[in-house]
Design an enzyme around this catalytic site. Structure first.
Site, PDB file in Angstrom:
ATOM      1  CG  ASP A 162      -2.273   0.614   0.959  1.00 41.32           C
ATOM      2  OD1 ASP A 162      -2.307   1.844   0.863  1.00 41.32           O
ATOM      3  OD2 ASP A 162      -3.284  -0.102   0.854  1.00 41.32           O
ATOM      4  CG  HIS A 197      -5.245   3.862   0.677  1.00 43.45           C
ATOM      5  ND1 HIS A 197      -4.904   2.528   0.577  1.00 43.45           N
ATOM      6  CD2 HIS A 197      -6.515   3.957   0.183  1.00 43.45           C
ATOM      7  CE1 HIS A 197      -5.903   1.853   0.034  1.00 43.45           C
ATOM      8  NE2 HIS A 197      -6.899   2.697  -0.216  1.00 43.45           N
ATOM      9  CB  SER A 351      -9.412   0.282  -0.512  1.00 42.38           C
ATOM     10  OG  SER A 351      -8.739   0.432  -1.730  1.00 42.38           O
TER      11      SER A 351
END
Length: 539
Positions: A162, A197, A351
């Protein structure tokens, strides 16, 4: 191991004495003696325990059950019990035994007349102290709090591919193996998250629980190795960087590779890297994409990758859907961590759903440490809640993410796969279907096999003594419709005398999840439904 029963009549506890004569450490005979001599019930129970404790039975995965012994328990039933289980506790003076019985013997347990009960777990009536816990609706939705009585993911490591992670966040710092990670985007050892994120995905997976701050991750005792893909705080990365990170994760101690990401198109070098990781027994999880398109994004669409979609609090599916979809998970209003000491709930879509599935697999690994990656995927899919329409479909895949320590059964339909979840080419697949308690009723039986072919999925309806069809036609159509049941039936679907496939599996089948489902329809209404999930390997 051998046990020979030489009693010529049914033995009841109060009518005959049973003595045990040892032949050698693994062989016993049960001899019936004079029927007029009686033995007290609990003395007989001691003999039962002696039989069971005398042999080492080490199932791959055992389930604890309680068995009630009454005065009508006979020697044949005890012999069956002897072959199936291992006594772990005697509740004398109560007429109960606590026994470990292999999951593979589930059908055998139901075949005898002993009263057998699943053990019931208890837990202290406490709620995590984390202030955001009450707002984490997804935890109850997927059954996490109950599963925490079994495990919280201890001993499991997730490779997070990520934007990196903030290793100093107070809810994450003890669960991030930061020095084992790497920043492939900037080519340095500092995989710090400047985007946010990755830290959000990490919080959904492993945020600590009962520490009076923030919320709880699904697997709060699992660990994360962060592999950063992007440069600085960018929201994009190259496929070559992704392939490099996959190779690193494959060679790490992580059991799961979590990818809350998509590529704009398929990349063969990324697929090769994923196959390399698969060869290392890694679980591969990826997001289906958030564009609400009828096409699952790459690499989630690969048949050996767990492609994850999303659903809302109202169980409405959103995000990409279609052929490569395997499972859907909560994807809205999910409180999680952000760099610094922050918490947010604005990450929406496939996600965060992917992070939840990855962490759920961490719980399954911790509770089934001997399972292979394909066996864990089968367990994940089998436990999922299958919304209508029954069976795999493009909207929800094989179902909605859910954890359960007890497998649900149907009173009329039950599959028996003889304890196997994974099969290989040239190996005989054995699968029986039991139809019970239907005497006097008439119904149509629909047998459907859903299988992968490359990146597509095909559903074939099976017919008795005829070629399968894409049309929804009952199995019994070639005999009589509806079918009148006069007794219980056992159908051998796959095996040496299989009605559908006889002998060994052919080579060349697409590796992935295979679903066999059975539906009974009477008067245009569904009477019963059951499915069996299997994994067929490429080699």
């Amino acid at each position: 191991m051998l046990m020979n029963l030489v009693c010529d009549k049914k033995v009841t506890v109060r009518r005959k004495i049973t003595t045990i004569v040892q032949i050698n450490p693994l062989q016993y005979k049960i001899h019936c003696v004079h029927p007029l001599i009686q033995m007290p019930y609990f003395s007989y129970k001691v003999i039962v325990i002696a039989i069971l404790l005398s042999v080492f039975i080490l199932p791959v995965q055992a389930r604890q059950v309680l068995i009630h012994l009454d005065t009508q328990t006979n020697s044949a039933e005890l012999a069956t019990l002897y072959q199936q289980g291992r006594v772990v506790k005697d509740l004398s003076p109560l007429p109960w035994l606590v026994v470990d019985i292999a999951e593979t013997n589930a059908r055998l347990r139901q075949a005898n007349n002993l009263a057998i009960y699943e053990d019931i777990r208890g837990h202290f009536a406490s709620t995590p102290t984390d202030p955001l816990y009450a707002q984490q609706w997804h935890l109850d939705e997927i059954g996490v709090p109950d599963y925490w009585n079994i495990t919280r993911g201890e001993g499991v490591t997730i490779a997070l591919l990520d934007s990196g992670v903030d290793p100093n966040h107070p809810d994450l710092k003890d669960n991030i193996l930061f020095t084992q990670g790497y920043d492939f985007g900037d080519a340095d050892a500092d995989a710090y998250d400047a985007n946010g994120h990755g830290t959000a995905m990490a919080g959904l997976m492993v945020a600590q629980c009962d520490n009076a701050i923030g919320g709880c991750g699904v697997a709060p005792q699992a660990k994360i190795i962060p592999y950063k893909l992007n440069q600085t705080d960018s929201g994009s990365f190259s496929s070559a960087t992704l392939a490099t990170a996959i190779l690193a994760a494959a060679d790490s101690d992580a059991q799961i590779i979590s990818m809350s990401l998509v590529l704009d198109e398929s990349a063969p070098w990324v697929e090769d890297a994923l196959r390399y990781a698969q060869g290392k027994n890694k679980l591969l999880v990826a997001a289906a994409g958030n564009d609400n398109l009828p096409t699952v994004a790459f690499p989630a669409n690969l048949p050996f990758v767990v492609g994850v979609g999303a659903f809302t609090k109202d169980h409405e599916r959103f995000g990409n859907y279609g052929e490569g979809l395997k499972i859907i998970a909560p994807g809205v209003s999910l409180w999680t961590t952000q760099p610094g000491k922050e918490y947010v709930n604005f990450y929406t879509g496939t996600s965060p759903a992917t992070a939840l599935v990855s962490a759920t697999l961490a719980l399954l690994i911790a509770s089934h440490p001997t399972y292979t990656a394909p066996e864990l995927i089968v367990s994940l899919i089998t436990a999922s809640q299958d919304p209508a329409p029954a069976g795999w479909d493009e909207q929800s895949g094989f179902g909605q993410l859910h954890l359960s320590s007890v497998q649900t059964t149907d009173p009329h339909l039950q599959f028996s796969a003889f304890g196997k979840m994974v099969y290989h080419p040239n190996e005989q697949l054995n699968l029986d279907l039991f139809l019970t308690d239907l005497r006097g009723q008439s119904a149509d039986l629909y047998l459907r096999i859903n299988l992968p072919i490359d990146t597509q999925r095909i559903s074939l309806y099976q017919l008795f003594n005829a070629e399968p069809t894409l049309d929804s036609i009952p199995f019994n159509q070639t005999i009589i419709s509806p079918f009148p049941f006069t007794d219980d039936l056992q159908l051998s679907l796959f095996g040496e005398n299989g009605l559908l496939i006889r002998g060994a599996l052919i080579a060349g089948l697409t590796e992935g999840i295979y679903e066999v489902d059975a539906t009974l329809i009477t008067d245009a209404k569904q009477l019963a439904y059951q499915r069996q999930i299997l994994w067929i390997s490429a080699d």
